[in-house]
Scaffold this motif. Structure first.
Motif, PDB file in Angstrom:
ATOM      1  N   ASN A 199       0.844  -1.188   0.000  1.00 52.85           N
ATOM      2  CA  ASN A 199       0.000   0.000   0.000  1.00 52.85           C
ATOM      3  C   ASN A 199       0.883   1.243   0.000  1.00 52.85           C
ATOM      4  OD1 ASN A 199      -2.897  -0.908   0.261  1.00 52.85           O
ATOM      5  ND2 ASN A 199      -1.984  -2.009   1.982  1.00 52.85           N
TER       6      ASN A 199
ATOM      7  N   TYR B  36       1.353   5.305   0.880  1.00 57.85           N
ATOM      8  CA  TYR B  36       0.846   6.331   1.790  1.00 57.85           C
ATOM      9  C   TYR B  36       1.653   7.616   1.649  1.00 57.85           C
ATOM     10  CZ  TYR B  36      -1.566   2.459   4.041  1.00 57.85           C
ATOM     11  OH  TYR B  36      -2.357   1.372   4.284  1.00 57.85           O
TER      12      TYR B  36
ATOM     13  N   ASN C 196      -3.941   7.513   2.165  1.00 60.60           N
ATOM     14  CA  ASN C 196      -3.793   6.373   1.263  1.00 60.60           C
ATOM     15  C   ASN C 196      -3.814   6.890  -0.176  1.00 60.60           C
ATOM     16  OD1 ASN C 196      -4.539   4.156  -0.549  1.00 60.60           O
ATOM     17  ND2 ASN C 196      -4.794   2.943   1.307  1.00 60.60           N
TER      18      ASN C 196
ATOM     19  N   ASN D  75      -3.050   4.837  -2.965  1.00 64.64           N
ATOM     20  CA  ASN D  75      -3.030   3.744  -3.933  1.00 64.64           C
ATOM     21  C   ASN D  75      -3.654   4.173  -5.256  1.00 64.64           C
ATOM     22  OD1 ASN D  75      -1.719   1.865  -2.341  1.00 64.64           O
ATOM     23  ND2 ASN D  75      -3.601   0.960  -1.551  1.00 64.64           N
TER      24      ASN D  75
ATOM     25  N   GLN E 269      -7.247  -5.031   6.059  1.00 67.32           N
ATOM     26  CA  GLN E 269      -7.112  -4.129   4.926  1.00 67.32           C
ATOM     27  C   GLN E 269      -7.800  -2.790   5.151  1.00 67.32           C
ATOM     28  OE1 GLN E 269      -5.091  -4.719   2.229  1.00 67.32           O
ATOM     29  NE2 GLN E 269      -4.487  -6.309   3.671  1.00 67.32           N
TER      30      GLN E 269
END
Length: 327
Positions: free
Chosen positions: A216, A218, A233, A235, A294
């Motif tokens: 992931n 960040y 986040n 992504n 998650q």
């Protein structure tokens, strides 16, 4: 191994040999107006890049509204390679430059410079450091860009064959995300504003850093007025989401008042965030833990048994921070 220090008060750069960290040695220094150097007045930020087998330093000089490019392949004899000035040669967004970084796209090397007075970013092709070329510029309020007022911090993020610039905009209390795959035609990908969409710690955001944690991605921001770090986040850069935040005085964090500079580093496989804080005159060191859930992939736990968080309270008016590895 050398350290390069941009000194605003001295209008110059100090180069220091730190091969023996217990015995740093002054290698050379550069001063505005001496030896062909003409863009170092109020030097604010510095970065290095290798081009054609040579090593160059780029210095953002706020009072000169420009950038000095220096060949430091011989650190004992730095050479003025070229300089860039706002309003000259097609450069139009360099008024009040605060920050500079570089990236490589399709074999060419580019510098991205943030300018607080022009509220924007100048993109420069520096593949030939002796002849930098204005590639494009971005200004707040133009072409879909809405979070560039007071551009102060820039970091580059490469993801799935795309290159993005993340801009910390202090006056807009937000982040601008830009696709720069085509540096001549940067595209506004998304923006983040304090108080909108769950983002609550971006007031007077000064700097931004990025890390990959268990697949992931960040972003971590230093927010001066919020005394905090916002965790985002990224992504999907077109849809960044607020993950969590770390606040001064909460859960054992005591060195985040006036959070100003931020960086990330990896030590023995663990991710750490380092935050320089001007009002606390210190540095907060934060260990990032990962989880399998998650929906909550990371937590910050300062009370962990492995000394998750520590602090240094010795640096008066701490503003910027950078890490490196010495052999």
């Amino acid at each position: 191994t050398y350290a390069l220090v941009a000194a605003g008060g001295d209008d110059g750069v100090q180069i220091i040999d730190i091969s023996d960290p217990s015995n740093p040695v002054a290698t050379s220094s550069i001063t505005d107006g001496v030896g062909g150097f003409d863009e170092l007045d109020d030097a604010r930020d510095i970065t290095t890049v290798k081009i054609g087998g040579q090593t160059y330093a780029l210095v953002a000089a706020q009072a000169d509204d420009g950038v000095q490019i220096i060949n430091i392949s011989d650190p004992s004899n730095p050479v003025a390679t070229s300089s860039i000035t706002d309003g000259v040669g097609g450069f139009d967004v360099l008024d009040g430059v605060k920050t500079v970084t570089t990236t490589t796209i399709n074999g060419d090397t580019y510098a991205l410079v943030g300018a607080i007075n022009d509220n924007g970013v100048q993109i420069i092709n520096i593949s030939d450091p002796s002849n930098p070329v204005a590639t494009s510029s971005i200004t707040d309020g133009v072409g879909g860009f809405d979070e560039l007022s007071g551009s102060r911090g820039i970091t580059i993020f490469k993801n799935q064959n795309n290159t993005y610039a993340f801009i910390a905009a202090a006056d807009d209390d937000g982040i601008q995300i830009i696709n720069i795959n085509d540096p001549s035609n940067p595209v506004a990908t998304s923006s983040i504003t304090d108080g909108v969409g769950g983002f609550d710690d971006l007031d007077d955001v000064k700097a931004i850093a990025i890390a990959n944690i268990e697949s992931n991605n960040y972003a971590f921001t230093a927010s001066n007025n919020d005394d905090a770090v916002q965790i985002i986040n990224i992504n999907n850069p077109s849809n960044p989401t607020a993950h969590s935040s770390i606040k001064d005085g909460v859960n054992g964090f005591t060195e985040l008042s006036g959070a100003y500079g931020i960086t990330t580093t990896t030590i023995s496989g663990d991710i750490y965030i380092l935050v320089a804080s001007i009002r606390d005159d210190g540095v907060q060191i934060i260990k990032v833990y990962t989880l399998t859930d998650q929906e909550q992939p990371i937590i910050i736990d300062p009370s962990g048994s492995t000394a998750a968080s520590s602090k240094l309270s010795l640096q008066e008016n701490s503003k910027n921070i950078h890490t490196f590895t010495a052999d």
